[in-house]
Every structure is written in structure tokens, then in C-alpha cells.
Scaffold this motif. Structure first.
Motif, mmCIF file in Angstrom:
data_model
loop_
_atom_site.group_PDB
_atom_site.id
_atom_site.type_symbol
_atom_site.label_atom_id
_atom_site.label_comp_id
_atom_site.label_asym_id
_atom_site.label_seq_id
_atom_site.Cartn_x
_atom_site.Cartn_y
_atom_site.Cartn_z
ATOM 1 N N ASP A 339 71.244 -36.565 -36.733
ATOM 2 C CA ASP A 339 70.913 -36.200 -35.357
ATOM 3 C C ASP A 339 70.334 -37.399 -34.615
ATOM 4 N N LYS A 340 70.224 -37.259 -33.278
ATOM 5 C CA LYS A 340 69.773 -38.354 -32.425
ATOM 6 C C LYS A 340 68.268 -38.299 -32.196
ATOM 7 N N ILE A 341 67.700 -39.463 -31.953
ATOM 8 C CA ILE A 341 66.319 -39.597 -31.513
ATOM 9 C C ILE A 341 66.362 -40.224 -30.130
ATOM 10 N N GLU A 342 65.809 -39.543 -29.140
ATOM 11 C CA GLU A 342 65.866 -39.998 -27.755
ATOM 12 C C GLU A 342 64.445 -40.186 -27.234
ATOM 13 N N LEU A 343 64.132 -41.412 -26.859
ATOM 14 C CA LEU A 343 62.792 -41.755 -26.383
ATOM 15 C C LEU A 343 62.851 -42.076 -24.899
ATOM 16 N N ASN A 344 62.090 -41.336 -24.112
ATOM 17 C CA ASN A 344 62.106 -41.444 -22.656
ATOM 18 C C ASN A 344 61.004 -42.399 -22.211
ATOM 19 N N LEU A 345 61.393 -43.546 -21.635
ATOM 20 C CA LEU A 345 60.436 -44.540 -21.168
ATOM 21 C C LEU A 345 60.055 -44.356 -19.708
ATOM 22 N N GLY A 346 60.650 -43.360 -19.040
ATOM 23 C CA GLY A 346 60.319 -43.124 -17.641
ATOM 24 C C GLY A 346 61.122 -44.017 -16.704
ATOM 25 N N PRO A 347 60.836 -43.994 -15.402
ATOM 26 C CA PRO A 347 61.580 -44.809 -14.430
ATOM 27 C C PRO A 347 61.396 -46.308 -14.682
ATOM 28 N N ASP A 348 62.419 -47.062 -14.356
ATOM 29 C CA ASP A 348 62.392 -48.523 -14.464
ATOM 30 C C ASP A 348 62.205 -49.102 -13.066
ATOM 31 N N PRO A 349 61.110 -49.821 -12.799
ATOM 32 C CA PRO A 349 60.894 -50.362 -11.452
ATOM 33 C C PRO A 349 61.945 -51.382 -11.032
ATOM 34 N N GLU A 350 62.717 -51.888 -11.977
ATOM 35 C CA GLU A 350 63.740 -52.886 -11.640
ATOM 36 C C GLU A 350 65.091 -52.248 -11.335
ATOM 37 N N VAL A 351 65.170 -50.937 -11.414
ATOM 38 C CA VAL A 351 66.417 -50.230 -11.102
ATOM 39 C C VAL A 351 66.121 -49.188 -10.026
ATOM 40 N N ILE A 352 66.723 -49.356 -8.857
ATOM 41 C CA ILE A 352 66.523 -48.449 -7.719
ATOM 42 C C ILE A 352 67.666 -47.451 -7.689
ATOM 43 N N PHE A 353 67.307 -46.179 -7.549
ATOM 44 C CA PHE A 353 68.292 -45.098 -7.631
ATOM 45 C C PHE A 353 68.005 -44.135 -6.488
ATOM 46 N N GLU A 354 68.947 -43.966 -5.583
ATOM 47 C CA GLU A 354 68.740 -43.078 -4.445
ATOM 48 C C GLU A 354 70.043 -42.391 -4.073
ATOM 49 N N LEU A 355 69.911 -41.187 -3.552
ATOM 50 C CA LEU A 355 71.059 -40.386 -3.131
ATOM 51 C C LEU A 355 71.094 -40.358 -1.603
ATOM 52 N N VAL A 356 72.213 -40.790 -1.024
ATOM 53 C CA VAL A 356 72.356 -40.872 0.426
ATOM 54 C C VAL A 356 73.353 -39.810 0.883
ATOM 55 N N ASN A 357 72.907 -38.983 1.832
ATOM 56 C CA ASN A 357 73.787 -37.968 2.437
ATOM 57 C C ASN A 357 74.503 -38.607 3.613
ATOM 58 N N ARG A 358 75.809 -38.787 3.512
ATOM 59 C CA ARG A 358 76.554 -39.518 4.529
ATOM 60 C C ARG A 358 77.114 -38.622 5.632
ATOM 61 N N ARG A 359 77.578 -37.460 5.283
ATOM 62 C CA ARG A 359 78.256 -36.645 6.294
ATOM 63 C C ARG A 359 78.328 -35.202 5.827
ATOM 64 N N VAL A 360 78.197 -34.263 6.804
ATOM 65 C CA VAL A 360 78.302 -32.829 6.520
ATOM 66 C C VAL A 360 79.192 -32.202 7.583
ATOM 67 N N TRP A 361 80.123 -31.354 7.159
ATOM 68 C CA TRP A 361 80.924 -30.590 8.110
ATOM 69 C C TRP A 361 81.423 -29.307 7.465
ATOM 70 N N ARG A 362 81.909 -28.404 8.314
ATOM 71 C CA ARG A 362 82.410 -27.116 7.846
ATOM 72 C C ARG A 362 83.853 -26.943 8.302
ATOM 73 N N ASP A 363 84.635 -26.248 7.525
ATOM 74 C CA ASP A 363 86.000 -25.870 7.895
ATOM 75 C C ASP A 363 86.354 -24.583 7.167
ATOM 76 N N ASN A 364 87.629 -24.204 7.276
ATOM 77 C CA ASN A 364 88.112 -22.961 6.661
ATOM 78 C C ASN A 364 87.217 -21.782 7.073
ATOM 79 N N LEU A 365 87.001 -21.699 8.389
ATOM 80 C CA LEU A 365 86.074 -20.717 8.958
ATOM 81 C C LEU A 365 86.809 -19.411 9.239
#
Length: 476
Positions: A339-365
Motif C-alpha cells: 500500500d501507499k504512504i502519502e505525506l501532506n506537506l501543505g501548500p508550497d509558497p513557490e507554486v501559485i494555483f488559482e481558478l479564474v472564471n472567464r465567462r458565463v452564459w446560458r442557452d437551450n432555454l
């Protein structure tokens, strides 16, 4: 436990039926010379944390006289279960016999065995019993090299004794996993498992002790001959594989004092290779990208000779300046071989990770015309919206860009899992796949000093457009 202190056998064979001084009947000596009581020869502790029981086996050499010999056992100020105490003879068993066991009213926390002897001399006896208050815990020390490609991996076991009794030069065994005592009681009593709890208490406890002793037991302890003192060496854990659990035996013997804890090495340090992975799994790690050390309990990783017990991992990294940096302390659960051993070191300050919402629309109404079983799609050219109607269904599109900036000096590999509720289509060129019916998983690599924008679109079917409750992955 013979009587040099509380909780030991306080007397030894008294000299009963001697030359007609006493009648040939079951008797108990009132006055016994305790100065001749020998120390234990061997003692073995088998510790089972899940039930807070420890099986104690001890051997002693006792001198018997022909006739009836009373043997006294005391457990004052200890957590010994008196109903579990048993005596058997390892030598001259055909010439020694326990006639009866009595619990004198005038001496609480004590019992007497009356032993019928045909020998005049020494015999080896084994006394077994259960006690509580002895526990063990495992911990691991891991030291990663500066390059973060391999680590030293060492295991330790800490035994804590709050049983009321000191055990000198004890062989220590650890039960890892879970013994299903209820199932074993049901098999022994030939009753359904759900009826075990309803059994008469005394009968159930008798069976519980019996099956626990069978599961945790072992052949009688060997009495090693005296040998010249050897240089001390680190202890190693030896395993015995069983169907539902494992029993580890700590090499050598240790003195486990009452009220104290003792830390022992469970296995030697070894150099273990590992990998680094960045993960986004919100249900497990929260809404953040975390850095993971991944290794396996297998031969390829120079482990895999035994399962690893539950315990605390303390992880360090060499800093290249003859020092170490502390990274994380993390509990791990029982790790089977492979089996695996997984050790979580937490966030890395040298790696930036963000989610950007670019566009929203509706169709098939779609609209529902009131007073009629009529639905019309109205997001197409030339279609008129009825005044007397309400929205009945639509598709909502959202375009995202997952931005990753790697400011470290190493390439990184990341894995992203995102979960969605409802009827959803996930569209992307990321070679995504379904992890489960509501979760999408994709991977990417980012070189040092580079950035990446991982794009995808979510289509959520709402109202009458919703046909199912899962996520469908589509390429494009």
C-alpha cells in the motif's frame, strides 16, 4: 509474579503432607518461608490496544515436595483480571496436578492453587493471565535528502505501562490490526454473531478470554541458557502473519517499569525513494493545492517486509548546511504490504494555483406555457416568448482557466480533482477522465519558472434539461 513485591506470586510450594505431620488431604499452608521464592525466569507481554488487554506469560522454577503443595498468587494494586489466571506445568506435567483453586475470603486479591506432587525437586511452571493498562504506539522518523529524491525511514515503538506491575526483562509482542473476538466467540459457542451480546455474562467472558488467549497465544517460552554478555544492538521487529492481524515480536528483552514508557526501535533505518506530486482534492485537503511526498510499502521502495502499524510520522529535510528543516508531523493508519504512504506537506509558497472564471452564459432555454402541456425553446431566432409562461429549463455554461505558476527550480507534476453536483458536462482538451460519477480528474506538468493555463468548460443542465445526476467528460 511470585512474591518479592505486590502482584507477584507470594508463596511457593509449601511442604505439605510430610512424614505424617499432615493428613493426606488438600491443605493450605498458613506460614510459608518467602525468602526462597525465585525470580521469574522469563516473561512475555502480548499487547492488544484495541481491547486494552495484554496477555502475560511468565515462567518460574518452583521446588515441590511429595504430597499437596499450596501455591499463592496475589494481584493487589494491579489491573490483572483474576478470572483469567491459569497455571500449567512445563516439566513433569505427568507428576504434577492442580487439585483445586480457592479464593480465600480473609485475603482479598489472592488465590491458592493446591498442587499434588509426585516429585521431590524442581519443576518449571507457566502462569498466564490478562492485564489492562499496557499500551503501545508507533512512530516514524523520516529524513529527506536535499534533492528530495529519497529519505531515511526508521520505525519506533513506545510501550507505556500503567498496569501496577513492573516487568523485568520482558519479551514484548504487539498485536497490529483487529481480532474479531465477537466472531470467534460466535464460532466457539455456535451461535449467531448478533446473539453473542445476549449471552450470559459469565459464559461470554469465559469464551472471550479463551478466544483472546488462543489468538494472542504462542508456544511456551523458551528459557535461554546463560550466555556471555553481548554488545547491545538495535531491536528489530519480527512478524507473524495471521488472517486478520499481525503480531510483531521485538527482538531481545526490555524492562517495562510501572508508570513509565519505553521507546524501542522497531526497524532499522533504510533509504526509501519517493516522488513529489501536487494535488487539488477539496474534500480531502480543502480548497488548496498541496505538496505530497508519495512512497510505497513495497520491496521496490526497500520496505514491504511487514505492514506498518498506525503511528505518527515526523518528516525532516536536510538543508545542505549540516542541518535539517522540519516539514510535517502526520498520523498514518495501518499500511498493508504494497500500500501507499502519502505525506501532506501543505501548500508550497513557490507554486501559485488559482481558478479564474472567464465567462458565463446560458442557452437551450425552455419555457412552459401556462394552461397547456406545452414547452417551447426560446433562445433561437424568430421564436416569440409567450407572456403567460415561465422558465422550465436551461443550460448554464461556465468557462474556467486553472492558472499554475511554478516559481521553484524543479518541474512539478500536479493532479486536480473537481467534483460537481447535478447533471454536468465537463469539456476540455486536458485529457480528463472520470474519477467517480461526480468527480473529474486531470493531470499536468509545469516546468520551473513557467506558468500554465488549464482551460475547461462546465455545462450544467438545469430544470427540465436535467436528465441524470452525474458528470460526463467530453473532449473539446
Amino acid at each position: 509474579m511470585f512474591a518479592t513485591r505486590q502482584n507477584r506470586i507470594a508463596a511457593l510450594a509449601a511442604f505439605a503432607v510430610m512424614l505424617g505431620l499432615w493428613p493426606a488431604a488438600t491443605v493450605r499452608a498458613k506460614n510459608v518461608d518467602l525468602s526462597t521464592v525465585p525470580d521469574r525466569d522469563t516473561v512475555q507481554l502480548t499487547i492488544y490496544n484495541s481491547e486494552d488487554i495484554t496477555l502475560v506469560r511468565e515462567t518460574r522454577k518452583v521446588s515441590f515436595k511429595p504430597g499437596v503443595n499450596p501455591l499463592q498468587f496475589s494481584w493487589a494494586n494491579t489491573l490483572i483480571d483474576p478470572t483469567s489466571v491459569e497455571l500449567r506445568f512445563l516439566t513433569d506435567a505427568d507428576k504434577l496436578d492442580v487439585l483445586d483453586t480457592t479464593f480465600p475470603h480473609d485475603k482479598p486479591q489472592m488465590l491458592y492453587w493446591n498442587v499434588q506432587s509426585e516429585i521431590d525437586g524442581e519443576a518449571t511452571v507457566e502462569i498466564t493471565y490478562f492485564t489492562s493498562g499496557i499500551t503501545w504506539s508507533a512512530d516514524y522518523v523520516c529524513i529527506a535528502n536535499r534533492e528530495e529524491t529519497e529519505m531515511g525511514f526508521e520505525g519506533f515503538v513506545r510501550v507505556s505501562n500503567n498496569s501496577g506491575e513492573k516487568y523485568d526483562d520482558a519479551q514484548v509482542r504487539l498485536v497490529v490490526g483487529r481480532i474479531n473476538l465477537v466472531e470467534k466467540i460466535a464460532q466457539l459457542a455456535q451461535v449467531p454473531m448478533d446473539e453473542v451480546a445476549g449471552m450470559e455474562k459469565g459464559a461470554r467472558e469465559h469464551l472471550r478470554r479463551r478466544v483472546a488467549k488462543e489468538a494472542m497465544g504462542a508456544p511456551a517460552l523458551e528459557m535461554p541458557a546463560a550466555a556471555p554478555a553481548q554488545p547491545q544492538k538495535p531491536k528489530q521487529i519480527v512478524k507473524e502473519g495471521l488472517s486478520e492481524y499481525f503480531i510483531y515480536t521485538i527482538e531481545g528483552t526490555e524492562t517495562i517499569a510501572d508508570g513509565w514508557s519505553k521507546r524501542m526501535r522497531s526497524f532499522e533505518g533504510t533509504t526509501v525513494p519517493f516522488k513529489i506530486e501536487y494535488r487539488y482534492r477539496e474534500p480531502e485537503y480543502g480548497p488548496r493545492l498541496v505538496r505530497m511526498y508519495l512512497l510505497a510499502n513495497d520491496e521496490e521502495s526497500k520496505l514491504g517486509t511487514t505492514p506498518l502499524p498506525d503511528g505518527m510520522v515526523r518528516l525532516f529535510r536536510r538543508n545542505g548546511r549540516d542541518g535539517m528543516s522540519f516539514l510535517v508531523a502526520q498520523p498514518i493508519k495501518y499500511v498493508p504490504i504494497g500500500d501507499k504512504i502519502e505525506l501532506n506537506l501543505g501548500p508550497d509558497p513557490e507554486v501559485i494555483f488559482e481558478l479564474v472564471n472567464r465567462r458565463v452564459w446560458r442557452d437551450n432555454l425552455w419555457m412552459h406555457v401556462h394552461g397547456a402541456d406545452l414547452f417551447r425553446r426560446v433562445d433561437q431566432p424568430g421564436v416569440r416568448i409567450e407572456v403567460n409562461s415561465t422558465v422550465a429549463g436551461w443550460d448554464e455554461h461556465t468557462q474556467f482557466a486553472q492558472r499554475v505558476r511554478n516559481y521553484s527550480k524543479k518541474p512539478i507534476r500536479l493532479e486536480v480533482r473537481r467534483s460537481f453536483a447535478g447533471h454536468v458536462e465537463f469539456q476540455s482538451e486536458l485529457e480528463a477522465k472520470s474519477h467517480d460519477y461526480r468527480t473529474v480528474q486531470y493531470q499536468a506538468a509545469v516546468d520551473p519558472g513557467e506558468k500554465a493555463e488549464l482551460e475547461y468548460e462546465i455545462v450544467e443542465h438545469q430544470g427540465r434539461n436535467k436528465k441524470q445526476d452525474n458528470v460526463t467528460v467530453r473532449e473539446g
